[in-house]
Design a protein around this motif. Structure first.
Motif, PDB file in Angstrom:
ATOM      1  N   ALA A  79      52.515  27.758  10.342  1.00  0.00           N
ATOM      2  CA  ALA A  79      51.989  27.765   9.112  1.00  0.00           C
ATOM      3  C   ALA A  79      50.563  26.804   9.349  1.00  0.00           C
ATOM      4  O   ALA A  79      49.518  27.251   8.683  1.00  0.00           O
ATOM      5  N   ASP A  80      50.720  25.893  10.317  1.00  0.00           N
ATOM      6  CA  ASP A  80      49.511  25.122  10.435  1.00  0.00           C
ATOM      7  C   ASP A  80      48.410  25.675  11.008  1.00  0.00           C
ATOM      8  O   ASP A  80      47.237  25.416  10.409  1.00  0.00           O
ATOM      9  N   PRO A  81      48.586  26.479  12.149  1.00  0.00           N
ATOM     10  CA  PRO A  81      47.222  27.228  12.641  1.00  0.00           C
ATOM     11  C   PRO A  81      46.883  28.431  11.757  1.00  0.00           C
ATOM     12  O   PRO A  81      45.805  28.634  11.605  1.00  0.00           O
ATOM     13  N   LEU A  82      47.721  29.002  11.097  1.00  0.00           N
ATOM     14  CA  LEU A  82      47.313  29.976  10.149  1.00  0.00           C
ATOM     15  C   LEU A  82      46.644  29.458   9.038  1.00  0.00           C
ATOM     16  O   LEU A  82      45.422  30.312   8.729  1.00  0.00           O
ATOM     17  N   PHE A  83      46.884  28.300   8.390  1.00  0.00           N
ATOM     18  CA  PHE A  83      45.833  27.857   7.386  1.00  0.00           C
ATOM     19  C   PHE A  83      44.676  27.438   8.097  1.00  0.00           C
ATOM     20  O   PHE A  83      43.643  27.400   7.234  1.00  0.00           O
TER      21      PHE A  83
END
Length: 312
Positions: A193-197
């Motif tokens: 979720a962190d890199p996708l955001f």
């Protein structure tokens, strides 16, 4: 007969001076906010190792450079016209806006690269409470700054301050996205979720840079004012007594100033003094609606207008 371009008078000069002061204060405010957020986010990134938080750190670091560039551009653009720059220095502001777009786009590319790398090689986050606190502070400071910048843009129409305002509006959305990414990553145990955001943030940053750059280029390339303004100029001129028609309207903007040129069509047998008075009336009408405009009016006998239009 051409009426010489005139200054807008004390009212116009006072307006430009007040606008310049507001613009300078806006650059001081943005430099201060960018500096505070850079140090705060640096500490938060070191504590959490979040790539989405890193994305906002890089953005704030580039905001310092962009705000510094805007400060220099506004300072130069608000200088009065001189012997070598008879039309003023207004385009320095658009050059600053174009430079800002490069800063912003570069930050988006950097964030995108970092996010893809983290997506391929996930890292567990830590100390997310620090990230929440810094993001909240960033949203509050950026929100207050955007409100002030919007006030300045409404009063001045400044491209450089408008570009900065758009940039800090992006920052508010980015900070909110980071908080969501931290919550999803820690709450649901989904490290992607962190890199996708962060990838979404990067795309939004680059889109904002495109908007800033195209607007600055329009001004540097002397793009005409919107059609509504051109029709208003035509209507104001045609409403003046003695004007039979208007053609060859040309407009552009530069910094705080507008430049407009137009030909007014007058009766063939109108005495020179009366023709001059009509041109003066048109100029007063336009200056009343556009007090920051530099106006040049050419008077044409009505009989030569068809031939002149054919040549154009």
């Amino acid at each position: 007969m051409a009426a010489p371009a005139k200054d807008v008078g004390n009212g116009g000069s006072g307006l430009i001076q007040r606008s310049g002061t507001l613009m300078r204060w806006a650059t001081y405010a943005s430099l201060s906010v960018a500096g505070i957020l850079t140090f705060a986010k640096l500490g938060a990134w070191l504590a959490t190792d979040s790539v989405s938080l890193l994305s906002t750190l890089v953005d704030s670091m580039l905001d310092v450079g962009a705000s510094g560039l805007s400060f220099l551009a506004v300072r130069h653009a608000t200088q009065p016209a001189d012997h070598d720059h008879r039309f003023g220095h207004g385009k320095a502001e658009s050059l600053g806006g174009l430079g800002q777009s490069a800063f912003v786009f570069g930050s988006g590319v950097f964030v995108l690269v970092q996010a893809v790398q983290r997506l391929l090689f996930p890292v567990e986050l830590a100390n997310t409470e620090v990230g929440y606190a810094v993001m909240t502070m960033g949203m509050v400071l950026s929100g207050a700054l955007v409100l002030f910048q919007r006030f300045v843009v409404r009063r001045t129409g400044s491209v450089a301050i408008g570009a900065e305002s758009l940039n800090y509006q992006n920052d508010i959305l980015v900070n909110g996205s980071v908080m969501v990414s931290l919550a999803v990553t820690t709450g649901f145990g989904w490290p992607a979720a962190d890199p996708l955001f962060a990838i979404g943030i990067a795309a939004y940053i680059m889109w904002g840079a495109w908007r800033i750059g195209t607007r600055a280029l329009d001004i540097l390339m002397d793009k005409e004012l919107p059609d509504d303004d051109r029709e208003r100029i035509r209507g104001l001129a045609c409403d003046c007594k003695g004007v039979r028609g208007v053609h060859a309207i040309r407009t552009r903007s530069s910094g705080l100033s507008l430049f407009m040129q137009l030909h007014v069509e007058l009766a063939d047998d109108l005495p020179l003094k009366e023709a001059h008075d009509v041109v003066e009336a048109v100029e007063r009408a336009l200056a009343g609606a556009y007090p920051n405009a530099d106006i040049l009016i050419h008077a044409d006998p009505e009989s030569v207008v068809p031939a002149e239009r054919a040549e154009r």
